[in-house]
Motif scaffolding. Structure first.
Motif, PDB file in Angstrom:
ATOM      1  N   ARG A 324      -5.773  18.329 -40.439  1.00  0.00           N
ATOM      2  CA  ARG A 324      -6.822  16.724 -40.119  1.00  0.00           C
ATOM      3  C   ARG A 324      -7.131  17.100 -40.718  1.00  0.00           C
ATOM      4  NH1 ARG A 324      -8.646  19.117 -34.042  1.00  0.00           N
ATOM      5  NH2 ARG A 324      -6.411  18.908 -32.659  1.00  0.00           N
ATOM      6  N   VAL A 325      -8.063  17.806 -41.396  1.00  0.00           N
ATOM      7  CA  VAL A 325      -9.287  16.949 -42.783  1.00  0.00           C
ATOM      8  C   VAL A 325      -8.571  17.537 -44.065  1.00  0.00           C
ATOM      9  CG1 VAL A 325     -11.173  18.271 -43.580  1.00  0.00           C
ATOM     10  CG2 VAL A 325     -11.146  17.709 -40.795  1.00  0.00           C
ATOM     11  N   SER A 326      -8.804  17.296 -45.039  1.00  0.00           N
ATOM     12  CA  SER A 326      -8.035  17.272 -46.777  1.00  0.00           C
ATOM     13  C   SER A 326      -9.497  17.010 -47.386  1.00  0.00           C
ATOM     14  CB  SER A 326      -6.924  17.000 -47.035  1.00  0.00           C
ATOM     15  OG  SER A 326      -7.451  15.987 -47.243  1.00  0.00           O
ATOM     16  N   LEU A 327      -9.235  18.100 -48.916  1.00  0.00           N
ATOM     17  CA  LEU A 327     -10.659  17.496 -49.914  1.00  0.00           C
ATOM     18  C   LEU A 327     -10.308  18.452 -51.062  1.00  0.00           C
ATOM     19  CD1 LEU A 327     -14.165  17.495 -49.949  1.00  0.00           C
ATOM     20  CD2 LEU A 327     -14.211  20.120 -49.644  1.00  0.00           C
ATOM     21  N   SER A 328     -11.102  17.510 -52.028  1.00  0.00           N
ATOM     22  CA  SER A 328     -10.527  17.919 -53.356  1.00  0.00           C
ATOM     23  C   SER A 328     -12.121  17.279 -54.036  1.00  0.00           C
ATOM     24  CB  SER A 328      -9.794  16.898 -54.239  1.00  0.00           C
ATOM     25  OG  SER A 328      -9.895  15.821 -53.907  1.00  0.00           O
ATOM     26  N   ILE A 370      -9.791  29.154 -36.853  1.00  0.00           N
ATOM     27  CA  ILE A 370      -9.333  28.462 -36.377  1.00  0.00           C
ATOM     28  C   ILE A 370      -7.421  29.761 -35.734  1.00  0.00           C
ATOM     29  CG2 ILE A 370      -6.692  27.754 -36.049  1.00  0.00           C
ATOM     30  CD1 ILE A 370      -7.637  25.284 -38.624  1.00  0.00           C
ATOM     31  N   SER A 371      -8.280  30.887 -36.927  1.00  0.00           N
ATOM     32  CA  SER A 371      -7.698  32.482 -36.716  1.00  0.00           C
ATOM     33  C   SER A 371      -8.447  32.735 -35.935  1.00  0.00           C
ATOM     34  CB  SER A 371      -7.086  32.793 -37.624  1.00  0.00           C
ATOM     35  OG  SER A 371      -6.209  31.901 -38.667  1.00  0.00           O
ATOM     36  N   SER A 372      -9.472  32.533 -35.442  1.00  0.00           N
ATOM     37  CA  SER A 372     -10.908  33.961 -35.157  1.00  0.00           C
ATOM     38  C   SER A 372     -11.493  33.736 -34.027  1.00  0.00           C
ATOM     39  CB  SER A 372     -11.989  33.895 -36.009  1.00  0.00           C
ATOM     40  OG  SER A 372     -12.175  33.155 -35.804  1.00  0.00           O
ATOM     41  N   THR A 414     -16.152  19.445 -38.990  1.00  0.00           N
ATOM     42  CA  THR A 414     -14.736  19.416 -39.686  1.00  0.00           C
ATOM     43  C   THR A 414     -13.621  19.330 -38.531  1.00  0.00           C
ATOM     44  OG1 THR A 414     -14.740  21.895 -39.406  1.00  0.00           O
ATOM     45  CG2 THR A 414     -16.164  20.887 -41.685  1.00  0.00           C
ATOM     46  N   ASN A 415     -13.616  19.029 -37.364  1.00  0.00           N
ATOM     47  CA  ASN A 415     -12.054  18.145 -36.860  1.00  0.00           C
ATOM     48  C   ASN A 415     -11.680  19.042 -36.300  1.00  0.00           C
ATOM     49  OD1 ASN A 415     -10.788  16.633 -35.995  1.00  0.00           O
ATOM     50  ND2 ASN A 415     -10.623  15.397 -37.515  1.00  0.00           N
ATOM     51  N   LEU A 416     -12.515  20.694 -35.911  1.00  0.00           N
ATOM     52  CA  LEU A 416     -12.260  21.552 -34.850  1.00  0.00           C
ATOM     53  C   LEU A 416     -12.332  21.735 -33.495  1.00  0.00           C
ATOM     54  CD1 LEU A 416     -11.853  23.638 -37.397  1.00  0.00           C
ATOM     55  CD2 LEU A 416      -9.106  22.789 -36.441  1.00  0.00           C
ATOM     56  N   PRO A 417     -12.674  20.688 -32.593  1.00  0.00           N
ATOM     57  CA  PRO A 417     -13.736  20.913 -31.690  1.00  0.00           C
ATOM     58  C   PRO A 417     -12.888  21.852 -30.522  1.00  0.00           C
ATOM     59  CG  PRO A 417     -12.605  19.001 -31.219  1.00  0.00           C
ATOM     60  CD  PRO A 417     -12.164  19.133 -32.949  1.00  0.00           C
ATOM     61  N   GLU A 418     -12.097  22.102 -30.467  1.00  0.00           N
ATOM     62  CA  GLU A 418     -10.475  22.859 -29.796  1.00  0.00           C
ATOM     63  C   GLU A 418     -10.842  24.131 -30.155  1.00  0.00           C
ATOM     64  OE1 GLU A 418      -8.303  19.742 -31.259  1.00  0.00           O
ATOM     65  OE2 GLU A 418      -9.272  21.197 -31.680  1.00  0.00           O
ATOM     66  N   GLY A 750     -10.787  13.202 -42.551  1.00  0.00           N
ATOM     67  CA  GLY A 750     -10.870  13.551 -41.544  1.00  0.00           C
ATOM     68  C   GLY A 750     -11.714  14.095 -41.142  1.00  0.00           C
ATOM     69  N   LEU A 751     -13.310  14.201 -41.733  1.00  0.00           N
ATOM     70  CA  LEU A 751     -14.224  14.860 -41.312  1.00  0.00           C
ATOM     71  C   LEU A 751     -15.085  13.843 -40.144  1.00  0.00           C
ATOM     72  CD1 LEU A 751     -16.863  14.720 -43.990  1.00  0.00           C
ATOM     73  CD2 LEU A 751     -15.048  16.717 -42.727  1.00  0.00           C
TER      74      LEU A 751
END
Length: 822
Positions: A324-328, A370-372, A414-418, A750-751
């Motif tokens: 959902r989010v990318s950054l550079s 996401i992993s925890s 950062t678009n991870l509300p779940e 995607g923020l």
């Protein structure tokens, strides 16, 4: 150049750029992990593993998120606690702070329980005598897969590890480039009491029972700190680990020493685990779930799928969130992807530039969340889901005077509300135990939580009934801070059903306690007493020292925040007008912010000096971040006082402290100072015990170093980058509000922003080139920028403001709007 050649060149270039971008989402190394903070973390929110990448004796240290000591919270542990509250207050208002400290200790309960390691999985791989060459290991956070690869006698051996959320198993694949070269013995062990058993010719199990209690690592006890049986038939949950080997050739046998694989070309190991945890209020022993049935069911379902099918479903599930989010930054011009990550961190620590590493750290925080944090009722702890110790630092519990909250700062933006949901579950559980704590400890309504909690939703002030230090133990604002997460979710999502059914009742219960907790001082202000500023200490009457006071700035900021949010919530829902009026009247008379003699924001009721001027906690700036009571836009004088506070505190600190300061400076719109603190988060740190003041940085595996390891700094750093690029706490979208001069160009996609917007930004030479705004709800969209922009397809042009430029437009749900730089 002929068209055909140009086409080939273009494809090659695109492939190279894609590979380069993917490489910048990898942590990689030229040697195995020598210590735990060099191992690589994988997880699915419930099962976790630390992958060491050893050649002959591979080690995966395993965790299961629900494996804790203890059982449901005990009640009536300190029946006389509430009798001491009037005595404490009398001492405080008389200025006898030392007496107040000693009296406050009488209002303490029991310590929290501890998060435990599950087991160790060893893969004893029998290899020819030659030393390995071409060694390589990595963690690809774009795909959540860890890989180890090396060559022995011309044969390349590869191991791939991932943790599947859809199938709830850990998957390990071993392959050799030459047929039938894999010979290995797979064994399991645990620091917790355990038994190994053979299940079939391809399966083994490890079963055990957690201790009834473990004393925290910071408590010096004469007796054995690990208690397995307390005679309750309640405390201490059961657990089970199953390991199954699947091969296409060769042979697999099992005995009491483990699984034996001989002459195989490819081996897939499936690891399943479960505990008897059955909720915060049920005995894990006599009322626990059947951990064997759970583990068997996970394993049986996964065994029916091929490795490729398991990998494909894992990738689809993970990408749904991560992508959902990318950054550079700066087109990755200074990225040093050719360096191993430990060398890369070392070069950066010594002052080098590395745009890719800075973006990688941001995405690593998202990967870790996401992993925890995907297990209902079990949010990420002080160490996420990764812990190797029987007595981990600070019990690896939920420390809710900053650390647990910081874990979830990146969740919405950062678009991870779940990933936020497990914390909501804990808050709900805390409201139940906290209601009992409020009544038993203080004789008050509503619910309360203090600075420590655990899987059982412990809410009492810890300290083993009088042994704890009030500077951290007796702080009844934990629940009040936690419910801000509920309000934030509403602000980002606009979900009124969530506000009505979940957030509002929990916020109201916390406010009911807080209204009862407040007392009036001699000037007619509502104050808290006793009050602390978490873990800090002050001088009074010369060089006398105390930790308990009245109306600490943090207390008052949290209450002002809670009451204000609850007032707005009741207005939105159109309910509780009488309660709302009470909140409005009390909020108007809360003890106000004060500016101290050094120009700083005063931390205590009086203008006291700090015993430790550079203390890691900067709790009195809660109103700056995560709150929004202080801002250069709305309260410039208070913002200047906050700035002076940070200057006095200094730019050093523990890992999470540095991360909080990144967010503070971003809220002050000082991108270069925020960036300076962000760089400090990368200081390469080795295993060196505890450092409570200035040892913060990153371990070789990019885990945050307090030291020791605490995951909060990773999450705080990720949130800090988001704050530099997008802020929305002032009823507007501020694009690039605190952009560091080092990030002259860049792209973020995607923020999320409060008000229900998804935002992507491209910028060059520090100015916005293009920004797209997706309206997730129908709303007025107010935008602030530091350079002029125009709303594409309209005549709406931003106007010069005191700070930057502003414009507004009516946004329709589902529509995308584009802003162009001028």
């Amino acid at each position: 150049m002929p068209y055909k050649h140009f086409y080939v060149f273009l494809i090659t270039l695109i492939t190279f750029l894609h590979a380069s971008a993917q490489q910048d989402l990898k942590l990689w190394y030229k040697q195995p992990a020598a210590v735990w903070t060099e191992a690589l973390p994988v997880g699915n929110g419930r099962l976790g593993a630390m992958v060491f990448g050893n050649v002959n004796n591979e080690l995966l240290q395993l965790n299961e998120a629900t494996l804790w000591t203890g059982g449901p919270v005990k009640t009536n542990v300190n029946p006389s606690a509430k009798d001491y509250l009037p005595k404490v207050r009398e001492a405080l208002f008389a200025g006898d702070y030392q007496a107040a400290v000693e009296l406050t200790k009488h209002m303490q309960g029991l310590y929290s329980q501890s998060y435990l390691p599950l087991a160790d999985l060893h893969i004893h791989q029998q290899l020819p005598g030659d030393a390995p060459s071409a060694y390589y290991r990595d963690l690809d956070i774009a795909n959540a897969v860890a890989t180890t690869r090396f060559t022995v006698d011309g044969v390349e051996y590869t191991r791939e590890v991932f943790v599947s959320a859809p199938s709830q198993v850990i998957v390990i694949k071993l392959t050799s480039s030459k047929a039938k070269m894999i010979n290995a013995v797979i064994t399991t062990s645990s620091l917790v009491h355990f038994k190994n058993a053979v299940i079939s010719n391809s399966e083994i199990s490890l079963t055990g029972k957690a201790p009834a209690h473990i004393e925290p690592s910071y408590v010096d006890v004469k007796k054995d700190p690990v208690i397995y049986d307390d005679g309750s038939s309640c405390n201490g949950m059961r657990f089970e680990l199953l390991v199954k080997a699947i091969t296409k050739d060769g042979s697999v046998t099992t005995d009491t020493s483990g699984i034996h694989v001989n002459n195989a070309t490819e081996v897939v190991l499936l690891l399943s685990a479960a505990t008897s945890f059955n909720g915060f209020d049920k005995c894990p022993d006599k009322d626990g779930k059947d951990e064997h049935v759970l583990a068997i069911n996970y394993l049986t379902k996964a065994s029916g799928k091929s490795y490729n099918a398991l990998l494909d479903e894992h990738l689809a599930d993970y990408h749904k969130y991560f992508n959902r989010v990318s950054l550079s930054f700066n087109n990755n011009k200074s990225s040093k992807t050719s360096l191993p990550t430990d060398d890369r961190l070392d070069a950066y620590t010594k002052g080098g530039d590395d745009d890719g590493l800075e973006a990688l750290y941001f995405q690593f925080g998202r990967y870790l969340l996401i992993s925890s944090s995907r297990t209902p009722g079990v949010p990420a702890s002080l160490q996420g889901i990764w812990n190797k110790d029987l007595r981990p630092p600070w019990s690896s519990n939920y420390t809710i005077n900053i650390n647990t909250e910081m874990n979830y700062w990146p969740a919405e933006v950062t678009n991870l509300p779940e990933m936020h949901q497990p914390l909501y579950d804990l808050i709900k559980d805390l409201s139940i135990t906290g209601k009992t704590t409020a009544k038993e400890f203080y004789g008050m309504p509503g619910w309360v939580a203090h600075h420590n909690s655990d899987i059982w939703a412990l809410s009492n002030p810890v300290g083993n009934v009088g042994e704890g230090d009030p500077r951290w133990a007796n702080w009844p604002m934990g629940g009040n801070w936690l419910v801000r997460n509920l309000w934030e979710h509403y602000l980002f999502s606009g979900n009124t059903a969530f506000l009505k059914n979940t957030a509002y009742p929990l916020m109201k219960g916390a406010a009911q306690f807080s209204l009862a907790w407040l007392v009036k001082d001699s000037s007619g202000y509502w104050v808290t007493a006793p009050s602390t500023s978490p873990e800090n200490e002050y001088f009074y009457d010369g060089k006398k020292r105390a930790v308990v006071s009245i109306a600490s700035t943090m207390d008052m900021s949290i209450l002002r925040d809670l009451f204000g949010n609850l007032i707005k919530a009741s207005e939105i829902l159109g309910i509780d007008p009488s309660f709302r009026d009470t909140l409005i009247k009390v909020r108007e008379k809360l003890y106000p912010f004060k500016v101290g003699h050094k120009g700083n924001l005063q931390e205590w009721f009086e203008d006291y000096d700090d015993v430790e001027p550079n203390h890691r906690h900067t709790s009195h700036l809660y109103g700056l971040h995560p709150g929004n009571q202080i801002s250069p836009l709305t309260t410039p004088e208070l913002a200047n006082a906050a700035k002076r506070t940070l200057e006095l505190r200094g730019d050093d600190g523990t890992g999470w402290s540095l991360a909080w300061k990144v967010n503070f400076w971003a809220r002050l719109l000082d991108g270069d100072h925020a960036y300076k603190l962000y760089r400090n988060l990368f200081r390469l740190t080795r295993e060196n015990g505890y450092n409570m003041s200035n040892g913060g940085g990153a371990y070789p595996n990019m885990f945050d170093a307090h030291p020791p390891f605490q995951i909060d700094g990773n999450f705080g750093g990720t949130a800090g980058v988001a704050e530099m690029l997008l802020q929305s706490q002032n009823n507007e979208l501020y694009l690039l509000p605190a952009l560091p001069s080092k990030w002259q160009s860049g792209m973020v996609k995607g923020l999320r922003a409060r008000g229900g917007f998804e935002v992507s930004i491209e910028w060059e030479k520090g100015n916005i080139k293009k920004a797209t705004i997706l309206a997730l709800n129908r709303n007025v969209c107010s935008v602030r920028t530091n350079s002029a922009v125009i709303l594409k397809g309209t005549a709406i042009v931003s106007k010069k403001s005191t700070i930057g430029y502003t414009l507004s437009f009516a946004a329709e749900k589902g529509k995308v709007y584009e802003l162009l730089g001028m």
